[in-house]
Design a protein around this motif. Structure first.
Motif, PDB file in Angstrom:
ATOM      1  N   UNK A 186      45.747 -53.229 -33.248  1.00 42.54           N
ATOM      2  CA  UNK A 186      46.429 -53.372 -34.337  1.00 42.54           C
ATOM      3  C   UNK A 186      45.917 -54.966 -34.505  1.00 42.54           C
ATOM      4  N   UNK A 187      44.525 -55.058 -34.062  1.00 41.17           N
ATOM      5  CA  UNK A 187      44.219 -56.602 -34.769  1.00 41.17           C
ATOM      6  C   UNK A 187      44.141 -55.841 -36.781  1.00 41.17           C
ATOM      7  N   UNK A 188      44.277 -56.921 -37.676  1.00 48.04           N
ATOM      8  CA  UNK A 188      44.467 -56.304 -39.042  1.00 48.04           C
ATOM      9  C   UNK A 188      43.580 -55.374 -39.371  1.00 48.04           C
ATOM     10  N   UNK A 214      40.625 -54.088 -37.002  1.00 48.08           N
ATOM     11  CA  UNK A 214      40.666 -53.227 -36.937  1.00 48.08           C
ATOM     12  C   UNK A 214      42.064 -51.710 -36.899  1.00 48.08           C
TER      13      UNK A 214
END
Lengths: 215, 215
Positions: free
Chosen positions: A202-204, A206
């Motif tokens: 959920x890292x922007x 990724x």
DNA sequence: TAGATTGTTAATCGATTAACAATC
DNA sequence: TAGATTGTTAATCGATTAACAATC
């Protein structure tokens, strides 16, 4: 006899719940694509799982829901009732105890254990909390086969071993440490690990890559 | 850039925790077989995971623990802090809230939500509970990217969709229903399913088959 | 040097999906 | 019959493990 694949067994549990809901609504039979839609998986996967159970549907009417529920029960549930113990009554252990007594399954919570004398003797979800020193005695007397491990990390390995010695056949390990007990079935569900996994995807940056792949 | 395999990411989270413990004990470097032993996996898997991160050890001294921890942090953690919301403060939601505030990670619990007015405004683990009606507003204001879903099954799908609309990028779904929201990362952790899975493999007959396979 | 260790490719294993025959 | 559905094999995909070259 061969064991079913792990993922298939997980889905059987999910099939059963949605099928029961359908049955309660008065539906008698279901097509593979309908069941698939309820779980957001493919119809082929549904048919293959059902095939692996050795069941057959009818070509124009799909699968009889009552039969399917019955069959899944025969596969997952024990002939006798399987009994569960929760070891470690902290926040998580207590929440799980409540959850299990609220949600009726064939699995019966039969004992909870802790080593804190303030908790021993108290009632949790209708079950009296035993001293962990009596683990082996109670597990054997009650014929408990499944253990839910929610103790502090430092005690996890030691207690897992004791559970095995007491005759437990399967453990769900909610502690963050990897436990090293061979010969019984162990499932690891650590909250921090699952959270950090989701955090990674959920890292922007990724999440953007993931979304592209979906198209 | 390619994403790391899901299983590798899970292990990175576990590596980091045991490595931190080693560092606290004053150890400076570690061999792949030592790290493997701590997690009960194979040394090859450790080396491969580290390779996938693009890291290198030294041939005779293994891996520098501090470097490794730092690198895992760069991969898993966001540059800024990632924020979490818990939606649904029942037993499980409350237990998870406590668990998260007790166990320090880079992930920060920033809001909890419920639709029960008895709970709205109350403090859970130091966090005030908001009305679920304000979900979108709060999520966007606080820049929350991860949602933990512990609402009743009947509301799960609807709220998952609202989370996506609010800009959430990852959801951990602890409800027993499959949620149907595309384009974000969703991880399913249902207690009943995991329990019934363990029950299947812990049936005396099946446990015997498993044990044979181990020899 | 010999032994121990890392780094990496190829093989294997388990699970999913594609393809399609059978049939109502 | 044509269309829809089940049942099943083969292909693919993702993850693990085996094998081994490189090197300190």
């Amino acid at each position: 006899m061969k064991l079913l694949p792990e993922r298939t067994v997980e889905r059987l549990s999910q099939y059963r719940r949605v099928l029961q809901r359908q049955l309660d609504n008065g539906t008698e039979s279901i097509y593979s694509h309908e069941l698939a839609k309820l779980l957001h998986i493919t119809p082929v996967q549904v048919r293959r799982d059902i095939m692996l159970m050795g069941h057959s549907g009818t070509l124009r009417r799909g699968y009889n829901i009552e039969n399917l529920i019955h069959l899944i029960g025969q596969i997952i549930d024990c002939s006798g009732q399987q009994k569960i113990a929760i070891i470690g009554i902290g926040n998580l252990g207590e929440a799980l105890a409540n959850y299990l007594t609220e949600n009726k399954t064939k699995l019966q919570l039969s004992a909870v254990f802790d080593n804190n004398m303030d908790k021993v003797g108290k009632i949790y979800s209708g079950i009296v909390c035993y001293n962990i020193k009596n683990l082996k005695k109670i597990v054997q007397r009650e014929n408990i086969t499944i253990g839910i491990l929610t103790v502090p990390p430092s005690q996890a390995n030691e207690i897992a071993l004791k559970l095995k010695e007491a005759g437990i056949l399967g453990i769900i390990n909610y502690t963050p440490v990897s436990i090293n007990v061979k010969g019984i079935f162990i499932e690891q569900y650590d909250v921090i690990t699952s959270l950090e996994k989701v955090a990674y995807f959920a890292k922007p940056k990724n999440a953007a890559i993931l979304q592209e792949g979906c198209k």
